[in-house]
Design a protein around this motif. Structure first.
Motif, PDB file in Angstrom:
ATOM      1  N   VAL A  37       0.851  -1.215  -0.035  1.00 20.64           N
ATOM      2  CA  VAL A  37      -0.121   0.000   0.100  1.00 20.64           C
ATOM      3  C   VAL A  37       0.719   1.323  -0.042  1.00 20.64           C
ATOM      4  O   VAL A  37       1.744   1.388   0.819  1.00 20.64           O
ATOM      5  N   ASP A  38       0.800   2.113  -1.052  1.00 27.06           N
ATOM      6  CA  ASP A  38       1.664   3.259  -1.228  1.00 27.06           C
ATOM      7  C   ASP A  38       3.111   2.696  -1.264  1.00 27.06           C
ATOM      8  O   ASP A  38       3.999   3.614  -0.425  1.00 27.06           O
ATOM      9  N   GLY A  39       3.506   1.602  -1.528  1.00 27.67           N
ATOM     10  CA  GLY A  39       5.014   1.019  -1.876  1.00 27.67           C
ATOM     11  C   GLY A  39       5.303   0.265  -0.517  1.00 27.67           C
ATOM     12  O   GLY A  39       6.563   0.007  -0.632  1.00 27.67           O
ATOM     13  N   GLN A  40       4.670   0.345   0.443  1.00 29.93           N
ATOM     14  CA  GLN A  40       4.997  -0.374   1.772  1.00 29.93           C
ATOM     15  C   GLN A  40       4.367  -1.670   1.779  1.00 29.93           C
ATOM     16  O   GLN A  40       3.057  -1.877   1.439  1.00 29.93           O
ATOM     17  N   GLU A  41       5.230  -2.554   2.070  1.00 30.76           N
ATOM     18  CA  GLU A  41       4.643  -3.901   2.151  1.00 30.76           C
ATOM     19  C   GLU A  41       4.136  -4.196   3.255  1.00 30.76           C
ATOM     20  O   GLU A  41       4.685  -3.799   4.739  1.00 30.76           O
ATOM     21  N   VAL A  42       2.877  -4.580   3.719  1.00 31.92           N
ATOM     22  CA  VAL A  42       2.084  -4.684   4.542  1.00 31.92           C
ATOM     23  C   VAL A  42       2.576  -5.773   5.702  1.00 31.92           C
ATOM     24  O   VAL A  42       2.477  -5.310   6.888  1.00 31.92           O
ATOM     25  N   ARG A  43       2.971  -6.802   5.536  1.00 32.84           N
ATOM     26  CA  ARG A  43       3.351  -7.717   6.389  1.00 32.84           C
ATOM     27  C   ARG A  43       4.889  -7.329   7.048  1.00 32.84           C
ATOM     28  O   ARG A  43       5.172  -7.939   8.149  1.00 32.84           O
ATOM     29  N   GLU A  44       5.442  -6.493   6.525  1.00 35.84           N
ATOM     30  CA  GLU A  44       6.673  -5.855   7.087  1.00 35.84           C
ATOM     31  C   GLU A  44       6.665  -4.413   7.812  1.00 35.84           C
ATOM     32  O   GLU A  44       7.621  -4.028   8.421  1.00 35.84           O
ATOM     33  N   MET A  45       5.468  -4.098   8.090  1.00 31.39           N
ATOM     34  CA  MET A  45       5.159  -2.797   8.605  1.00 31.39           C
ATOM     35  C   MET A  45       5.266  -2.908  10.136  1.00 31.39           C
ATOM     36  O   MET A  45       4.805  -4.101  10.769  1.00 31.39           O
ATOM     37  N   ASN A  46       5.708  -2.101  11.011  1.00 28.47           N
ATOM     38  CA  ASN A  46       5.941  -2.162  12.355  1.00 28.47           C
ATOM     39  C   ASN A  46       4.663  -1.653  13.088  1.00 28.47           C
ATOM     40  O   ASN A  46       3.713  -1.234  12.320  1.00 28.47           O
ATOM     41  N   GLY A  47       4.837  -1.625  14.274  1.00 24.61           N
ATOM     42  CA  GLY A  47       3.274  -1.247  15.007  1.00 24.61           C
ATOM     43  C   GLY A  47       2.947   0.189  14.567  1.00 24.61           C
ATOM     44  O   GLY A  47       1.619   0.231  14.537  1.00 24.61           O
ATOM     45  N   GLN A  48       3.622   1.206  14.783  1.00 20.99           N
ATOM     46  CA  GLN A  48       3.255   2.442  14.365  1.00 20.99           C
ATOM     47  C   GLN A  48       2.716   2.170  12.853  1.00 20.99           C
ATOM     48  O   GLN A  48       1.586   3.318  12.387  1.00 20.99           O
ATOM     49  N   GLU A  49       3.421   1.877  11.699  1.00 24.87           N
ATOM     50  CA  GLU A  49       2.966   1.750  10.422  1.00 24.87           C
ATOM     51  C   GLU A  49       1.596   1.117  10.377  1.00 24.87           C
ATOM     52  O   GLU A  49       0.724   1.636   9.395  1.00 24.87           O
ATOM     53  N   LEU A  50       1.676   0.078  11.052  1.00 24.85           N
ATOM     54  CA  LEU A  50       0.107  -0.622  10.979  1.00 24.85           C
ATOM     55  C   LEU A  50      -0.961   0.161  11.517  1.00 24.85           C
ATOM     56  O   LEU A  50      -1.938   0.344  10.658  1.00 24.85           O
ATOM     57  N   ARG A  51      -0.821   1.212  12.583  1.00 29.12           N
ATOM     58  CA  ARG A  51      -1.732   2.083  13.087  1.00 29.12           C
ATOM     59  C   ARG A  51      -2.165   2.978  11.927  1.00 29.12           C
ATOM     60  O   ARG A  51      -3.136   3.408  11.726  1.00 29.12           O
ATOM     61  N   GLU A  52      -1.096   3.546  11.318  1.00 30.07           N
ATOM     62  CA  GLU A  52      -1.128   4.329  10.297  1.00 30.07           C
ATOM     63  C   GLU A  52      -1.799   4.054   9.082  1.00 30.07           C
ATOM     64  O   GLU A  52      -2.850   4.797   8.546  1.00 30.07           O
ATOM     65  N   LEU A  53      -1.651   2.862   8.707  1.00 26.00           N
ATOM     66  CA  LEU A  53      -2.221   2.091   7.646  1.00 26.00           C
ATOM     67  C   LEU A  53      -3.806   1.819   7.894  1.00 26.00           C
ATOM     68  O   LEU A  53      -4.754   2.266   7.141  1.00 26.00           O
ATOM     69  N   ARG A  54      -4.115   1.317   9.099  1.00 26.05           N
ATOM     70  CA  ARG A  54      -5.662   1.194   9.401  1.00 26.05           C
ATOM     71  C   ARG A  54      -6.272   2.576   9.712  1.00 26.05           C
ATOM     72  O   ARG A  54      -7.544   2.540   9.461  1.00 26.05           O
ATOM     73  N   LYS A  55      -5.674   3.669  10.049  1.00 24.89           N
ATOM     74  CA  LYS A  55      -6.323   4.968  10.147  1.00 24.89           C
ATOM     75  C   LYS A  55      -6.470   5.157   8.664  1.00 24.89           C
ATOM     76  O   LYS A  55      -7.560   6.038   8.531  1.00 24.89           O
ATOM     77  N   LYS A  56      -5.928   5.134   7.671  1.00 20.72           N
ATOM     78  CA  LYS A  56      -6.021   5.478   6.255  1.00 20.72           C
ATOM     79  C   LYS A  56      -7.074   4.476   5.673  1.00 20.72           C
ATOM     80  O   LYS A  56      -7.422   5.021   4.370  1.00 20.72           O
ATOM     81  N   CYS A  57      -7.478   3.418   6.181  1.00 17.20           N
ATOM     82  CA  CYS A  57      -8.443   2.458   5.732  1.00 17.20           C
ATOM     83  C   CYS A  57      -9.695   2.474   6.458  1.00 17.20           C
ATOM     84  O   CYS A  57      -9.870   1.996   7.480  1.00 17.20           O
ATOM     85  N   GLY A  58     -10.810   3.434   5.770  1.00 20.35           N
ATOM     86  CA  GLY A  58     -12.174   3.252   6.496  1.00 20.35           C
ATOM     87  C   GLY A  58     -12.875   1.971   6.063  1.00 20.35           C
ATOM     88  O   GLY A  58     -12.302   1.509   4.901  1.00 20.35           O
ATOM     89  N   MET A  59     -13.584   1.601   6.682  1.00 24.58           N
ATOM     90  CA  MET A  59     -14.275   0.297   6.294  1.00 24.58           C
ATOM     91  C   MET A  59     -15.987   0.343   6.983  1.00 24.58           C
ATOM     92  O   MET A  59     -16.262   0.762   7.970  1.00 24.58           O
TER      93      MET A  59
END
Length: 206
Positions: free
Chosen positions: A61-83
């Protein structure tokens, strides 16, 4: 941009739910994942926002591999994904206003910012006069509009719609799809729709 290459997922019991998935979703697209129940559509959606993992392949997502994200990066990913979901997932004891405000309160936004955003979003989804109503007093279509407003509070780049119209009648489904189209046109948000209804695909992905 969301880019998926040769993605596969296996359940702990050995069942293969996703196999060699390849697709690219550009920013601002309205993209549908269609298939029979149990085909893995919702699972793929949850791989995108890291609510479930995958064993093989790549999902960026935007060039970042999801399963390699750290905790802060995962929080930012979920923040940018409304559901939004089929069953709306509203809190029955809360008002419409409080349901929409909830994500912003969790992120410690100011009262003024919350109030401005909630009222703006309720106007956007056509429920400006329903702020003090309870979910039990709303129609199915109105509940889904509240859910859409809530999903947009954190100004996400991506809106994930998991069978969001499956519980609605055809006329209400069309009104929700029209609203999603309007939001896409106004904001440029990427929308991914999971559905088993081909008529939804034909209407949403024009």
């Amino acid at each position: 941009m969301i880019e998926i290459k040769h993605l596969s997922k296996v359940w702990p019991d050995g069942g293969n739910v996703l196999h060699d998935i390849n697709l690219t979703i550009s920013d601002g697209d309205v993209f549908a994942l269609v298939g029979r129940s149990g085909a893995g559509k919702s699972t793929l959606l949850r791989c995108i926002n890291a609510l479930t993992d995958y064993q093989e392949g790549s999902l960026t997502v935007d060039g970042q591999e999801v399963r390699e994200m750290n905790g802060q990066e995962l929080r930012e990913l979920r923040k940018k994904c409304g559901m939004i979901f089929q069953q709306f997932s509203l809190l029955e004891r809360k008002t419409v206003y409080e349901n929409v405000a909830l994500p912003m309160r969790c992120w410690k936004k100011s009262k003024k910012e919350i109030d401005e955003k909630v009222r703006s979003l309720l106007d956007l989804v056509g429920l400006g006069d329903k702020a003090d109503a309870r979910p039990r007093n709303l129609s199915g279509g109105q509940k889904q509009r509240v859910a859409i407003a809530r999903a947009l509070t954190m100004e996400p780049d991506i809106l994930l719609c998991d069978e969001a119209t499956s519980a609605l009648d055809p006329n209400t489904t069309n009104s929700i799809l029209d609203l999603l189209d309007e939001i896409n046109q106004k904001t440029g948000i990427t929308i991914i729709i999971v559905t088993h209804q081909m008529e939804v695909v034909r209407r949403a992905c024009r």
